[in-house]
Design an enzyme around this catalytic site. Structure first.
Site, PDB file in Angstrom:
ATOM      1  N   HIS A 124     -27.771 136.292   7.898  1.00  0.00           N
ATOM      2  CA  HIS A 124     -28.586 135.141   8.303  1.00  0.00           C
ATOM      3  C   HIS A 124     -27.689 134.008   8.812  1.00  0.00           C
ATOM      4  CE1 HIS A 124     -31.518 136.752   5.062  1.00  0.00           C
ATOM      5  NE2 HIS A 124     -32.086 136.993   6.221  1.00  0.00           N
ATOM      6  N   LYS A 150     -44.242 140.804   0.209  1.00  0.00           N
ATOM      7  CA  LYS A 150     -43.029 140.922  -0.610  1.00  0.00           C
ATOM      8  C   LYS A 150     -43.147 140.083  -1.873  1.00  0.00           C
ATOM      9  CE  LYS A 150     -39.673 141.404   3.179  1.00  0.00           C
ATOM     10  NZ  LYS A 150     -38.606 140.706   3.892  1.00  0.00           N
ATOM     11  N   SER A 207     -31.739 141.585   2.350  1.00  0.00           N
ATOM     12  CA  SER A 207     -31.792 140.878   1.066  1.00  0.00           C
ATOM     13  C   SER A 207     -32.170 141.848  -0.057  1.00  0.00           C
ATOM     14  CB  SER A 207     -32.786 139.734   1.153  1.00  0.00           C
ATOM     15  OG  SER A 207     -32.341 138.822   2.133  1.00  0.00           O
TER      16      SER A 207
HETATM   17  N1  COA Z   1     -28.745 139.866   8.815  1.00  0.00           N
HETATM   18  C1  COA Z   1     -29.013 140.457   7.656  1.00  0.00           C
HETATM   19  N2  COA Z   1     -30.244 140.656   7.191  1.00  0.00           N
HETATM   20  C2  COA Z   1     -31.259 140.233   7.940  1.00  0.00           C
HETATM   21  C3  COA Z   1     -31.063 139.599   9.162  1.00  0.00           C
HETATM   22  C4  COA Z   1     -29.733 139.422   9.590  1.00  0.00           C
HETATM   23  N3  COA Z   1     -29.435 138.841  10.744  1.00  0.00           N
HETATM   24  N4  COA Z   1     -32.266 139.310   9.693  1.00  0.00           N
HETATM   25  C5  COA Z   1     -33.168 139.744   8.831  1.00  0.00           C
HETATM   26  N5  COA Z   1     -32.564 140.305   7.765  1.00  0.00           N
HETATM   27  C6  COA Z   1     -33.209 140.960   6.657  1.00  0.00           C
HETATM   28  C7  COA Z   1     -33.709 140.064   5.594  1.00  0.00           C
HETATM   29  O1  COA Z   1     -32.749 139.901   4.578  1.00  0.00           O
HETATM   30  C8  COA Z   1     -34.930 140.819   5.133  1.00  0.00           C
HETATM   31  O2  COA Z   1     -34.537 141.797   4.198  1.00  0.00           O
HETATM   32  P1  COA Z   1     -35.566 142.340   3.092  1.00  0.00           P
HETATM   33  O3  COA Z   1     -36.715 142.970   3.841  1.00  0.00           O
HETATM   34  O4  COA Z   1     -34.747 143.276   2.329  1.00  0.00           O
HETATM   35  O5  COA Z   1     -36.006 141.115   2.321  1.00  0.00           O
HETATM   36  C9  COA Z   1     -35.421 141.549   6.378  1.00  0.00           C
HETATM   37  O6  COA Z   1     -34.337 141.597   7.217  1.00  0.00           O
HETATM   38  C10 COA Z   1     -36.489 140.871   7.162  1.00  0.00           C
HETATM   39  O7  COA Z   1     -36.814 139.713   6.561  1.00  0.00           O
HETATM   40  P2  COA Z   1     -36.926 138.266   7.146  1.00  0.00           P
HETATM   41  O8  COA Z   1     -36.112 138.046   8.354  1.00  0.00           O
HETATM   42  O9  COA Z   1     -36.737 137.330   6.020  1.00  0.00           O
HETATM   43  O10 COA Z   1     -38.352 138.292   7.632  1.00  0.00           O
HETATM   44  P3  COA Z   1     -39.606 138.669   6.821  1.00  0.00           P
HETATM   45  O11 COA Z   1     -40.100 139.883   7.488  1.00  0.00           O
HETATM   46  O12 COA Z   1     -39.451 138.747   5.366  1.00  0.00           O
HETATM   47  O13 COA Z   1     -40.452 137.381   7.080  1.00  0.00           O
HETATM   48  C11 COA Z   1     -41.849 135.878   8.246  1.00  0.00           C
HETATM   49  C12 COA Z   1     -41.309 137.297   8.101  1.00  0.00           C
HETATM   50  C13 COA Z   1     -41.565 135.003   7.068  1.00  0.00           C
HETATM   51  C14 COA Z   1     -41.216 135.286   9.469  1.00  0.00           C
HETATM   52  C15 COA Z   1     -43.363 136.089   8.431  1.00  0.00           C
HETATM   53  O14 COA Z   1     -43.892 136.712   7.279  1.00  0.00           O
HETATM   54  C16 COA Z   1     -44.076 134.779   8.681  1.00  0.00           C
HETATM   55  O15 COA Z   1     -44.049 134.283   9.774  1.00  0.00           O
HETATM   56  N6  COA Z   1     -44.772 134.225   7.673  1.00  0.00           N
HETATM   57  C17 COA Z   1     -45.524 132.968   7.803  1.00  0.00           C
HETATM   58  C18 COA Z   1     -47.029 133.267   7.852  1.00  0.00           C
HETATM   59  C19 COA Z   1     -47.452 133.756   9.226  1.00  0.00           C
HETATM   60  O16 COA Z   1     -47.417 133.047  10.210  1.00  0.00           O
HETATM   61  N7  COA Z   1     -47.893 135.010   9.254  1.00  0.00           N
HETATM   62  C20 COA Z   1     -48.320 135.651  10.468  1.00  0.00           C
HETATM   63  C21 COA Z   1     -47.176 136.367  11.142  1.00  0.00           C
HETATM   64  S1  COA Z   1     -47.698 137.221  12.576  1.00  0.00           S
END
Ligand code: COA
Length: 165
Positions: A20, A44, A135
């Site tokens: 990140h 999650k 993560s």
């Molecule tokens: N390097 C290492 N790890 C990375 C990374 C990087 N550059 N980019 C992403 N990851 C990992 C994260 O650690 C995470 O790992 P995990 O699944 O083991 O926890 C995974 O990739 C993806 O997670 P993250 O980037 O945190 O995104 P998410 O999918 O958990 O979150 C949101 C998505 C929060 C953006 C989405 O749920 C959201 O927008 N929520 C708000 C409500 C909303 O608008 N919903 C409608 C969406 S259409």
């Protein structure tokens, strides 16, 4: 005067990893200010609360960046597109680690575009050494006694230790 370009980097950050931080660093080449938006992904269960995640991010940002006045950390409540609009963001920034991320990101981008076509999503490819970090893997490896010091900061490890004891 040209308006500042504000990017939102949303995620669960449970916890923040070096992957990140790499995306945040590189994002600052394309936007002036970045808002790290801590959101709850309803699919999650989180280990750290939003305020704990915010503290972990704050600590890592302070160590990783000499000048961090252009980085803010905020909680995303409600829809990401509404949060982005409220914060005058021009784009949402997401990291892509592997082909497997693509389908999910494609769908999320499409949905966000339907909700607010004024906000573009920009993707940055994770650098090689970060492309397999997640993560969840960090939490699992740490819980099982593995070394996660190549993936997260010492401060985060201390806080993971506290959760596991
Ligand atoms: N390097 C290492 N790890 C990375 C990374 C990087 N550059 N980019 C992403 N990851 C990992 C994260 O650690 C995470 O790992 P995990 O699944 O083991 O926890 C995974 O990739 C993806 O997670 P993250 O980037 O945190 O995104 P998410 O999918 O958990 O979150 C949101 C998505 C929060 C953006 C989405 O749920 C959201 O927008 N929520 C708000 C409500 C909303 O608008 N919903 C409608 C969406 S259409």
């Amino acid at each position: 005067m040209v308006n500042k370009r504000i990017g939102i980097y949303p995620g669960t950050f449970d916890p923040i990893t070096f992957g990140h931080l790499d995306i945040i660093k590189r994002s600052l080449k394309i936007v002036d200010d970045i808002i790290i938006g801590i959101a709850d992904n309803i699919n999650k269960t989180s280990l750290f609360s939003i305020s704990e995640r915010s503290e972990l991010i704050k600590n890592d940002i302070k160590s990783a960046f000499n000048h961090n006045s252009n980085i803010q950390i905020k909680k995303v409540s409600g829809l990401l597109t509404d949060f982005s609009k409220k914060n005058n963001a021009t784009c949402i920034i997401r990291g892509l680690r592997a082909v497997s991320d693509f389908e999910y990101e494609f769908q999320m981008t499409g949905m966000n575009f339907q909700l607010n076509p004024n906000i573009e999503t920009v993707f940055l490819m994770s650098s090689d050494k970060n492309s397999f970090i997640s993560s969840n893997f960090v939490k699992e490896v740490h819980k099982l006694g593995g070394d996660v010091s190549n993936f997260v900061s010492q401060n985060t490890i201390i806080n993971l230790d506290k959760k596991n004891n």
